[in-house]
Design an enzyme around this catalytic site. Structure first.
Site, PDB file in Angstrom:
ATOM      1  N   ARG A 164      56.605 -20.090  32.687  1.00  0.00           N
ATOM      2  CA  ARG A 164      56.456 -20.144  34.137  1.00  0.00           C
ATOM      3  C   ARG A 164      57.770 -20.643  34.731  1.00  0.00           C
ATOM      4  O   ARG A 164      58.491 -21.432  34.103  1.00  0.00           O
ATOM      5  CB  ARG A 164      55.332 -21.112  34.531  1.00  0.00           C
ATOM      6  CG  ARG A 164      53.940 -20.597  34.265  1.00  0.00           C
ATOM      7  CD  ARG A 164      53.499 -19.572  35.315  1.00  0.00           C
ATOM      8  NE  ARG A 164      52.095 -19.214  35.186  1.00  0.00           N
ATOM      9  CZ  ARG A 164      51.652 -18.059  34.667  1.00  0.00           C
ATOM     10  NH1 ARG A 164      52.508 -17.166  34.203  1.00  0.00           N
ATOM     11  NH2 ARG A 164      50.359 -17.802  34.619  1.00  0.00           N
TER      12      ARG A 164
ATOM     13  N   HIS B 258      59.356 -10.860  36.359  1.00  0.00           N
ATOM     14  CA  HIS B 258      58.016 -11.234  35.855  1.00  0.00           C
ATOM     15  C   HIS B 258      57.299 -10.017  35.260  1.00  0.00           C
ATOM     16  O   HIS B 258      56.165  -9.697  35.649  1.00  0.00           O
ATOM     17  CB  HIS B 258      57.180 -11.879  36.974  1.00  0.00           C
ATOM     18  CG  HIS B 258      56.112 -12.800  36.430  1.00  0.00           C
ATOM     19  ND1 HIS B 258      55.730 -13.975  37.044  1.00  0.00           N
ATOM     20  CD2 HIS B 258      55.358 -12.714  35.308  1.00  0.00           C
ATOM     21  CE1 HIS B 258      54.772 -14.553  36.348  1.00  0.00           C
ATOM     22  NE2 HIS B 258      54.536 -13.810  35.297  1.00  0.00           N
TER      23      HIS B 258
END
Lengths: 309, 309
Positions: free
Chosen positions: B224, B272
Site C-alpha cells: 500500500r 496500481h
C-alpha cells in the site's frame, strides 16, 4: 596432462589462471597461432581455428565453452573420433528463464504502455490479462527449454512443449516429432524458441510456422538467429499475424546498423544477452569433467554427432 | 437469502448478474443510496458508505472485494460482531508474482539500457549479473508474499522473508517479529513489500529502514502507498542509498500530476496494476463462501480484527 585453451579472448589469462588453479595436476597452454604443437590431451575452445586440430593430434576430448555447438560443428576438421563436450547449464538456464519471463510479461501485460504513461505523467489503469488468452509454446525441451516451460507454467500460463523426442513434464502438454508440430503450433500464441541449431531446425521459424500460430502471436527467440527467417517475420508482422517479437539472436551479429528490425516498435531487440557464460561455473564444470575423463570416469554432455547437439 | 452489492461500480450489473447466476437461491440487490432497507443477510462491498451499515442491521457477514481490508476498516460503523471476510487470492497472487519478477529482472539486469540501446540502434553487450549480488527480501509472508518469495527463489536469487509470525519456506530464510527486522534488512538489497496495511506497518518503509539495507538498494512496493514515507525514499535516492524503486501504490492515487516521483529516472511507476481483481474468480469465491456460511459451514479468510488482516 596438457590442457590447451583457445577462445580468442584478448585476455586469455582470465581463463588460463583459474584453469591452472582448478587443475593443479595439468600443464595449461594458451593457443598461439604461430606456435609449435604442445601435444595437448584436452582442448577448451570457442570457435577454434582449423589450425588447432591440424596441429594437435593427440586430443582425447574437446570441450566447448557454450551449450550450442553449431559454431564448433562448422570447423571442417573437428575430430569425429573423440568426445566433443558441450557446456551443460553453468548458470545459463536460469538466466534464460528469467529473461524469457521478463519478455513474456513485458509483452502480455503491455508494460511499454506503462513506461510511456510514466514519461507522459499519465495515470491510467488497463484491464488485466486473462491467462487463457496467452497460451505459451516452448520449442526445445532440453535442460533450458524444460526450465523455461516449468517456470512459465508455475505462473499459471497454459504451456505446451515441443521436441523431437518424447518428454513428460508436470503441468506442460508435450508434443513430440514433426508429425505433432502443427498441433503444437495450433495451441500456441506465444512461441518461445530454445532449440539447438541443426540442419533440421535451421529456418524453422518461417512463414509457414508463423501462420499456424494463434492470432496476435508473439515470438520469443533465444535460440539462434538462423532459426528465424527474418523476412518472414517482418511479413507476418505486416500481415498482422504476429503482434510482437522479442529477439535476442540474429542471422548476423552484431545486428547490422541498417537492419529493418531496429526501427520496429513490434520488435524488442536484445544483443545476445539472454544467457551469458558464467566463467566460474563454466570452468568448474569443464575442469571437473577433464579430471573425470583423465581418470577413466564417464562424463555427461557429450554431443551426439548424428543429431548435432 | 438476500445479498446486497455495494462497490460504487457505475455498471453494477457486471457484478449483480453473475452473482444471481452463481446464487440462484438468493435475492440480489444493488446498493441504492436513496433506497429503503432490504434486510440483507450478506453484503459484498468495496469502500462502502457508512449509511449501508446504518440501514442494514441484519447482516450475517461482510465480504470485501479485495485482499487488503485497510479501506474497509476505515468505515467507522463497520460491524465488529459478524465475520468480515477478505478476498483470498482470486488470481491476485500470480499476477503480483509475475509483476514483481518482471520489475526485479528489469532492474537487476538493467533492461532499460537495452531499450535505450535499441532506440539508438546500438549493439552492446553488458556483463551478466551475479545472483549473489542481488539478495532479495520479501516483507509479508501471507499467501501473496509466500508465492513471490518462492518464485524468486526458484530463479536462484538468495531470498529472505520477514513477517510478524514464524514461517517456514523451502529455500527462503525466514525472520519473524520486530526483533529480527534489522537482521532481515541487513541481508537484503532488493526489498519487496507485500505486507497488509495496519497501524503496525504504516510508514514501515522509512529512512531508518532504507538506511539498513545493503548498498545500491532497490525497493519494490506492491503493498500500500501508506507503507512508504515518500519523502524518505526521495532522500534515500538522493543520498545514494537506494538505487531504484518500483512503485505500484502511492499515498495518494491517482498519483498527483505534480508529484516529484513522475520525473525520477530511478523510480518506475505503475498505476496500481500489479494485481487486479479478476471478477470471475472473485465472485466464484465469494458466492461459494456465502452459500457455505448460510449452510452453517466454516469459511476461510475471516479477518482477525485485533491484527487488522
Amino acid at each position: 596432462m596438457k590442457v590447451l585453451f583457445a577462445a580468442g579472448d584478448p585476455k586469455p589469462e582470465r581463463w588460463t589462471v583459474p584453469i591452472q588453479q582448478l587443475l593443479p595436476e595439468a600443464e595449461v597452454f594458451n593457443w598461439d597461432p604461430n606456435g609449435e604443437p604442445v601435444n595437448a590431451d584436452y582442448a577448451i575452445v570457442w570457435q577454434p581455428p582449423e589450425a588447432l586440430f591440424e596441429r594437435e593430434r593427440q586430443l582425447k576430448a574437446v570441450f566447448n565453452l557454450g551449450a550450442g555447438i553449431d559454431g564448433l560443428l562448422k570447423v571442417a576438421n573437428l575430430p569425429r573420433d573423440i568426445p566433443v563436450v558441450r557446456l551443460e547449464d553453468a548458470g545459463m538456464s536460469v538466466q534464460m528463464t528469467e529473461h524469457v519471463i521478463h519478455q513474456l510479461v513485458d509483452i502480455s501485460r503491455n508494460m511499454q504502455v506503462y513506461r510511456d504513461q510514466q514519461a507522459a505523467g499519465t495515470w491510467k489503469i488497463h484491464r488485466p490479462i486473462r491467462r487463457k488468452d496467452w497460451p505459451v509454446g516452448v520449442m526445445g525441451l532440453g535442460h533450458i527449454g524444460k526450465r523455461v516451460a516449468r517456470s512459465i507454467a508455475s505462473l499459471d500460463y497454459q504451456v505446451s512443449g515441443w521436441a523431437r523426442s518424447e518428454h513428460h513434464l508436470d503441468g506442460v502438454t508435450c508434443y513430440a516429432g514433426t508429425d505433432r508440430f502443427d498441433d503444437f503450433l495450433a495451441q500456441t500464441r506465444v512461441l518461445i524458441n530454445t532449440l539447438p541449431l541443426t540442419d533440421a531446425t535451421r529456418g524453422i521459424l518461417n512463414a509457414d510456422t508463423l501462420a499456424k500460430l494463434r492470432p496476435d502471436a508473439v515470438v520469443i527467440n533465444v535460440g539462434r538467429g538462423e532459426h528465424l527467417v527474418e523476412d518472414d517475420l517482418l511479413q507476418a508482422i505486416d500481415n498482422g499475424q504476429v503482434a510482437h517479437a522479442s529477439l535476442d539472436v540474429f542471422q548476423s551479429e552484431p545486428l547490422p546498423a541498417d537492419h529493418p528490425f531496429w526501427q520496429r516498435a513490434e520488435i524488442t531487440i536484445t544483443p545476445h544477452v539472454s544467457a551469458r557464460t558464467q566463467r566460474d561455473d563454466t570452468l568448474e564444470q569443464i575442469t571437473g569433467k577433464i579430471r573425470a575423463h583423465s581418470q577413466g570416469q564417464p562424463i555427461t554432455g557429450v554431443v551426439d554427432m548424428s543429431q548435432g547437439y
